[in-house]
Write a protein that holds these residues in place. Structure first.
Motif, PDB file in Angstrom:
ATOM      1  N   GLN A 169       0.831  -1.206   0.000  1.00  0.00           N
ATOM      2  CA  GLN A 169       0.000   0.000   0.000  1.00  0.00           C
ATOM      3  C   GLN A 169       0.868   1.259   0.000  1.00  0.00           C
ATOM      4  OE1 GLN A 169      -3.091  -1.033  -0.470  1.00  0.00           O
ATOM      5  NE2 GLN A 169      -2.235  -3.093  -0.136  1.00  0.00           N
ATOM      6  N   ALA A 170       0.200   2.408  -0.106  1.00  0.00           N
ATOM      7  CA  ALA A 170       0.893   3.696  -0.099  1.00  0.00           C
ATOM      8  C   ALA A 170       1.610   3.894   1.241  1.00  0.00           C
ATOM      9  CB  ALA A 170      -0.109   4.818  -0.339  1.00  0.00           C
ATOM     10  N   THR A 171       2.734   4.609   1.224  1.00  0.00           N
ATOM     11  CA  THR A 171       3.532   4.802   2.434  1.00  0.00           C
ATOM     12  C   THR A 171       3.850   6.265   2.675  1.00  0.00           C
ATOM     13  OG1 THR A 171       5.669   4.596   1.315  1.00  0.00           O
ATOM     14  CG2 THR A 171       4.636   2.559   2.099  1.00  0.00           C
ATOM     15  N   ASP A 172       4.207   6.564   3.925  1.00  0.00           N
ATOM     16  CA  ASP A 172       4.673   7.893   4.310  1.00  0.00           C
ATOM     17  C   ASP A 172       5.643   7.700   5.476  1.00  0.00           C
ATOM     18  OD1 ASP A 172       4.856  10.685   5.211  1.00  0.00           O
ATOM     19  OD2 ASP A 172       3.103  11.008   3.940  1.00  0.00           O
ATOM     20  N   ASN A 173       6.608   8.615   5.647  1.00  0.00           N
ATOM     21  CA  ASN A 173       7.549   8.488   6.753  1.00  0.00           C
ATOM     22  C   ASN A 173       7.177   9.365   7.944  1.00  0.00           C
ATOM     23  OD1 ASN A 173       8.154  10.997   5.738  1.00  0.00           O
ATOM     24  ND2 ASN A 173      10.342  10.598   5.430  1.00  0.00           N
ATOM     25  N   LYS A 174       5.979   9.927   7.947  1.00  0.00           N
ATOM     26  CA  LYS A 174       5.479  10.717   9.075  1.00  0.00           C
ATOM     27  C   LYS A 174       4.659   9.815   9.992  1.00  0.00           C
ATOM     28  CE  LYS A 174       6.991  14.305   6.731  1.00  0.00           C
ATOM     29  NZ  LYS A 174       7.168  13.664   5.403  1.00  0.00           N
ATOM     30  N   ILE A 175       4.213  10.381  11.112  1.00  0.00           N
ATOM     31  CA  ILE A 175       3.436   9.609  12.078  1.00  0.00           C
ATOM     32  C   ILE A 175       2.331  10.463  12.684  1.00  0.00           C
ATOM     33  CG2 ILE A 175       5.098  10.174  13.901  1.00  0.00           C
ATOM     34  CD1 ILE A 175       4.343   7.566  15.291  1.00  0.00           C
ATOM     35  N   PHE A 176       1.137   9.876  12.762  1.00  0.00           N
ATOM     36  CA  PHE A 176       0.093  10.464  13.596  1.00  0.00           C
ATOM     37  C   PHE A 176       0.187   9.746  14.935  1.00  0.00           C
ATOM     38  CE2 PHE A 176      -4.262  10.407  15.343  1.00  0.00           C
ATOM     39  CZ  PHE A 176      -4.359  11.762  15.606  1.00  0.00           C
ATOM     40  N   VAL A 177       0.553  10.486  15.967  1.00  0.00           N
ATOM     41  CA  VAL A 177       0.875   9.898  17.265  1.00  0.00           C
ATOM     42  C   VAL A 177      -0.404   9.555  18.028  1.00  0.00           C
ATOM     43  CG1 VAL A 177       1.987  10.261  19.500  1.00  0.00           C
ATOM     44  CG2 VAL A 177       3.072  11.112  17.396  1.00  0.00           C
ATOM     45  N   ILE A 178      -0.557   8.261  18.314  1.00  0.00           N
ATOM     46  CA  ILE A 178      -1.566   7.801  19.269  1.00  0.00           C
ATOM     47  C   ILE A 178      -0.803   7.059  20.358  1.00  0.00           C
ATOM     48  CG2 ILE A 178      -3.641   6.432  19.667  1.00  0.00           C
ATOM     49  CD1 ILE A 178      -4.302   6.648  16.730  1.00  0.00           C
ATOM     50  N   GLU A 179      -0.743   7.634  21.532  1.00  0.00           N
ATOM     51  CA  GLU A 179      -0.011   7.008  22.632  1.00  0.00           C
ATOM     52  C   GLU A 179      -0.879   5.929  23.270  1.00  0.00           C
ATOM     53  OE1 GLU A 179       2.713  10.853  23.971  1.00  0.00           O
ATOM     54  OE2 GLU A 179       1.005  10.248  25.217  1.00  0.00           O
ATOM     55  N   THR A 180      -0.285   4.758  23.457  1.00  0.00           N
ATOM     56  CA  THR A 180      -0.995   3.642  24.092  1.00  0.00           C
ATOM     57  C   THR A 180      -0.455   3.450  25.506  1.00  0.00           C
ATOM     58  OG1 THR A 180       0.578   2.006  23.230  1.00  0.00           O
ATOM     59  CG2 THR A 180      -1.346   2.521  21.865  1.00  0.00           C
ATOM     60  N   TYR A 181      -1.362   3.142  26.449  1.00  0.00           N
ATOM     61  CA  TYR A 181      -0.979   3.033  27.856  1.00  0.00           C
ATOM     62  C   TYR A 181      -1.413   1.697  28.449  1.00  0.00           C
ATOM     63  CZ  TYR A 181       0.437   7.898  27.931  1.00  0.00           C
ATOM     64  OH  TYR A 181       1.105   9.067  27.691  1.00  0.00           O
ATOM     65  N   MET A 182      -0.461   1.055  29.134  1.00  0.00           N
ATOM     66  CA  MET A 182      -0.702  -0.178  29.875  1.00  0.00           C
ATOM     67  C   MET A 182      -0.253   0.021  31.324  1.00  0.00           C
ATOM     68  SD  MET A 182       0.723  -3.162  27.345  1.00  0.00           S
ATOM     69  CE  MET A 182       0.144  -3.375  25.663  1.00  0.00           C
ATOM     70  N   VAL A 183      -0.497  -0.988  32.161  1.00  0.00           N
ATOM     71  CA  VAL A 183       0.048  -0.972  33.517  1.00  0.00           C
ATOM     72  C   VAL A 183       1.568  -0.878  33.419  1.00  0.00           C
ATOM     73  CG1 VAL A 183       0.334  -2.291  35.650  1.00  0.00           C
ATOM     74  CG2 VAL A 183      -1.876  -2.268  34.475  1.00  0.00           C
ATOM     75  N   LYS A 184       2.167  -0.048  34.257  1.00  0.00           N
ATOM     76  CA  LYS A 184       3.606   0.216  34.165  1.00  0.00           C
ATOM     77  C   LYS A 184       4.416  -1.075  34.175  1.00  0.00           C
ATOM     78  CE  LYS A 184       4.612   0.743  39.102  1.00  0.00           C
ATOM     79  NZ  LYS A 184       5.199   1.621  40.131  1.00  0.00           N
ATOM     80  N   PRO A 185       5.521  -1.113  33.446  1.00  0.00           N
ATOM     81  CA  PRO A 185       6.317  -2.344  33.371  1.00  0.00           C
ATOM     82  C   PRO A 185       7.060  -2.617  34.667  1.00  0.00           C
ATOM     83  CG  PRO A 185       7.466  -0.559  32.270  1.00  0.00           C
ATOM     84  CD  PRO A 185       6.110  -0.017  32.648  1.00  0.00           C
ATOM     85  N   TYR A 186       7.306  -3.876  34.926  1.00  0.00           N
ATOM     86  CA  TYR A 186       8.076  -4.285  36.098  1.00  0.00           C
ATOM     87  C   TYR A 186       9.532  -3.855  35.957  1.00  0.00           C
ATOM     88  CZ  TYR A 186       9.679  -7.515  39.768  1.00  0.00           C
ATOM     89  OH  TYR A 186      10.219  -8.066  40.894  1.00  0.00           O
ATOM     90  N   MET A 187      10.080  -4.043  34.751  1.00  0.00           N
ATOM     91  CA  MET A 187      11.465  -3.641  34.512  1.00  0.00           C
ATOM     92  C   MET A 187      11.595  -3.059  33.111  1.00  0.00           C
ATOM     93  SD  MET A 187      15.041  -5.380  35.557  1.00  0.00           S
ATOM     94  CE  MET A 187      15.025  -6.981  34.766  1.00  0.00           C
ATOM     95  N   VAL A 188      12.376  -1.988  33.003  1.00  0.00           N
ATOM     96  CA  VAL A 188      12.763  -1.429  31.710  1.00  0.00           C
ATOM     97  C   VAL A 188      14.207  -1.836  31.451  1.00  0.00           C
ATOM     98  CG1 VAL A 188      13.300   0.692  30.451  1.00  0.00           C
ATOM     99  CG2 VAL A 188      11.161   0.512  31.731  1.00  0.00           C
ATOM    100  N   PHE A 189      14.473  -2.317  30.245  1.00  0.00           N
ATOM    101  CA  PHE A 189      15.829  -2.649  29.821  1.00  0.00           C
ATOM    102  C   PHE A 189      16.311  -1.520  28.923  1.00  0.00           C
ATOM    103  CE2 PHE A 189      14.076  -6.596  31.107  1.00  0.00           C
ATOM    104  CZ  PHE A 189      15.099  -7.504  31.331  1.00  0.00           C
ATOM    105  N   ILE A 190      17.413  -0.887  29.273  1.00  0.00           N
ATOM    106  CA  ILE A 190      17.939   0.210  28.450  1.00  0.00           C
ATOM    107  C   ILE A 190      19.408  -0.066  28.153  1.00  0.00           C
ATOM    108  CG2 ILE A 190      18.564   1.697  30.416  1.00  0.00           C
ATOM    109  CD1 ILE A 190      17.655   4.102  28.652  1.00  0.00           C
ATOM    110  N   GLY A 191      19.811   0.202  26.910  1.00  0.00           N
ATOM    111  CA  GLY A 191      21.187  -0.061  26.515  1.00  0.00           C
ATOM    112  C   GLY A 191      21.376   0.087  25.029  1.00  0.00           C
ATOM    113  N   ASP A 192      22.329  -0.659  24.500  1.00  0.00           N
ATOM    114  CA  ASP A 192      22.669  -0.573  23.078  1.00  0.00           C
ATOM    115  C   ASP A 192      22.069  -1.761  22.322  1.00  0.00           C
ATOM    116  OD1 ASP A 192      24.440  -2.713  23.718  1.00  0.00           O
ATOM    117  OD2 ASP A 192      26.001  -1.286  24.265  1.00  0.00           O
TER     118      ASP A 192
END
Length: 535
Positions: A174-197
């Motif tokens: 289908q047709a494409t675009d590199n923009k975004i219409f932001v819809i933020e989704t929310y769940m119960v907060k995560p137990y752990m976030v993994f951050i790194g490379d």
């Protein structure tokens, strides 16, 4: 009759006043954003397609980052008066195509100009990490209704007039675009976030191979993957607030440094400063840091370079001890093997069976070993009131609340014949520890980081002595089986300790009976007063 009713009421009040747990469905949910990796822009003139189109945000930065239930969505509308239809959807990749797994009813009646916060009823259950959100809109011809930031171009949007099917649909045609219409989704907060490379990012197209997924399979806890390939520690530190703090997890696993070490322009001092900044941010926001030492890598090269990495890891250990409580993960010998030219017991080389390239990145089997190292590191209980821990038979502890503001002594336990549920109570000035075993049996109980060569005593709350032992190497071990009940640890109590505890208990009971007598007298006075009034 009045007196009888009075005491009936008194009984009901005493019986009903007891601790309770809040129902998460009553609005007490602590929600965190799970998608996309972009913010709702300040609104301008509507500039986004609106005439009866269906969209999917299918880029890496647009994916939903957590398993669970979507309770809330947030988005902005620039021209709500022209909007006739707005449906929020969720799609799941099926090979090269997609299946639509969820859709809301038309939300137009809930939408106005500006930012809209919509609590979904019913919430959307069964969402998987790696799913993508979409939406269907229709507006009054010829007006646009939505606004997107034209400078935000790191996305992938597919759109079409009407999908021929909602299963096995070929969005890539289908047709494409590199923009975004932001819809933020929310769940119960995560137990752990993994951050790194890239080690943390893993292969997102094959989520079951990642460290995070393998860890969740072992402990059944939620997470979000905030790894970005190529990041150095200053970049990870720079995005720590939006990528970790704003998500309010219980724990954050921090990984990084291998990309810094490959650069000649970044000193060890700079790397450690970035690490310390992230650990401080975690502690300041009541998030317990889980510090992963730099893993072995065959691309590290000479022994001299590997020694630099080893030295940096030693300094990370010192840093972790400086910020208590912190959990240290040393997975080096889980995925590394001995290098003959190195010191005895080293794990400098990466096990070739665990790698996918030159020895920097790990395959599914290597990531499983790293996940096991993370699980194995969660072995110590740090005293904090209300901290519940699921104690496993191998001594592993699965925590269920955060460890910030805990006391400095740490404990280790192992359960017997299944899992034990244990919580920490605030000790009195005479007590070293005070715990309650809610269910299961604790096979042994060890307290660490205490003074050596002293005798410690383990009592039940009723004053019965259960065990005692001398402390050696800054820890004391109790081996008596502990069943459901409350226990406390005292340092070298006098012979009258049990008697004193029983006397305190007796004083408490005496006070309770006195209070009941007072209520009785008040009730009698009221009864007499009403009798006189009737006469």
């Amino acid at each position: 009759m009045i007196l009888k009713n009075f005491f009936l009421l008194l009984f009901v009040i005493i019986f009903c006043i007891s601790p309770s747990t809040g129902n998460m469905a009553d609005g007490s949910l602590k929600l965190s954003k799970t998608a996309p990796y972009s913010e709702i822009p300040v609104q301008g003139v509507p500039n986004w397609y609106s005439l009866g189109l269906e969209f999917i945000q299918a880029g890496y930065n647009d994916r939903i980052r957590q398993d669970g239930t979507i309770y809330q969505i947030r988005f902005a509308v620039a021209n709500a008066s022209a909007l006739e239809e707005f449906n929020f959807t969720v799609w799941r990749q099926n090979g090269k195509n997609f299946d639509r797994v969820a859709s809301t009813d038309n939300l137009v009646k809930n939408i106005s100009n500006g930012i809209n916060i919509i609590n979904l009823s019913p919430p959307i259950e069964g969402i998987k990490e790696g799913d993508f959100y979409g939406y269907r809109i229709r507006s009054t011809f010829p007006e646009n209704t939505l606004y997107v930031d034209l400078k935000d171009e790191k996305h992938l949007t597919y759109f079409t007039n009407e999908p021929e099917s909602y299963t096995n649909y070929n969005w890539s045609a289908q047709a494409t675009d590199n923009k975004i219409f932001v819809i933020e989704t929310y769940m119960v907060k995560p137990y752990m976030v993994f951050i790194g490379d890239s080690i943390i990012k893993g292969n997102i197209s094959q989520i079951p191979t990642t460290i995070e997924y393998q860890w969740r399979m072992k402990v059944n806890r939620s997470y979000q993957n905030m790894g970005i390939g190529g990041d150095r520690t200053f970049q990870i530190n720079k995005r720590f607030d939006p990528d970790v703090v704003k998500l309010s997890p219980e724990f954050v696993l921090i990984e990084g440094g291998i990309n810094d070490l490959s650069s000649k322009n970044i000193s060890d001092t700079e790397i450690l400063a970035n690490w310390e900044s992230m650990i401080q941010k975690a502690h300041n926001n009541k998030i317990t840091p889980v510090i992963m030492l730099i893993l072995p890598s065959n691309i590290s090269g000479t022994d001299e370079k590997v020694n630099i990495t080893a030295s940096l890891n030693e300094r990370l250990m010192i840093l972790a001890a400086k910020y208590s409580p912190s959990i240290l993960v040393d997975a080096r010998c889980y995925v590394g093997v001995y290098r003959p030219s190195g010191p005895p017991g080293n794990c400098w080389n990466t096990n070739a069976s665990y790698t996918v390239d030159t020895g920097l990145h790990f395959n599914r089997f290597g990531n499983e070993r790293i996940a096991q190292a993370i699980k194995d590191s969660f072995r110590f209980i740090y005293g904090k009131k209300g901290l519940f821990n699921l104690i496993q038979q191998d001594g592993t502890v699965i925590y269920s609340t955060n460890l910030s503001d805990a006391i400095n002594t740490s404990w280790r336990m192992a359960s017997k014949n299944g899992t034990a549920n244990v919580s920490y109570n605030s000790p009195s000035s005479k007590e070293l520890a005070n715990i309650t075993i809610h269910s299961g049996i604790v096979d042994w109980f060890q307290i660490n980081d205490i003074t050596s060569d002293l005798v410690y005593y383990l009592f039940r709350s009723n004053g019965e002595q259960v065990d005692h032992n001398s402390s050696t190497n800054n820890n004391v071990l109790f081996t008596a089986d502990l069943y459901a009940g409350t226990y406390l640890v005292l340092l070298e109590p006098t012979a009258s300790t049990a008697i004193q505890m029983e006397e305190e208990r007796s004083d408490y009971m005496a006070s309770l009976f006195l209070l009941i007598e007072v209520f009785f007298v008040i009730g009698l006075i009221i009864e007499v007063f009403l009798w006189i009034k009737r006469k």
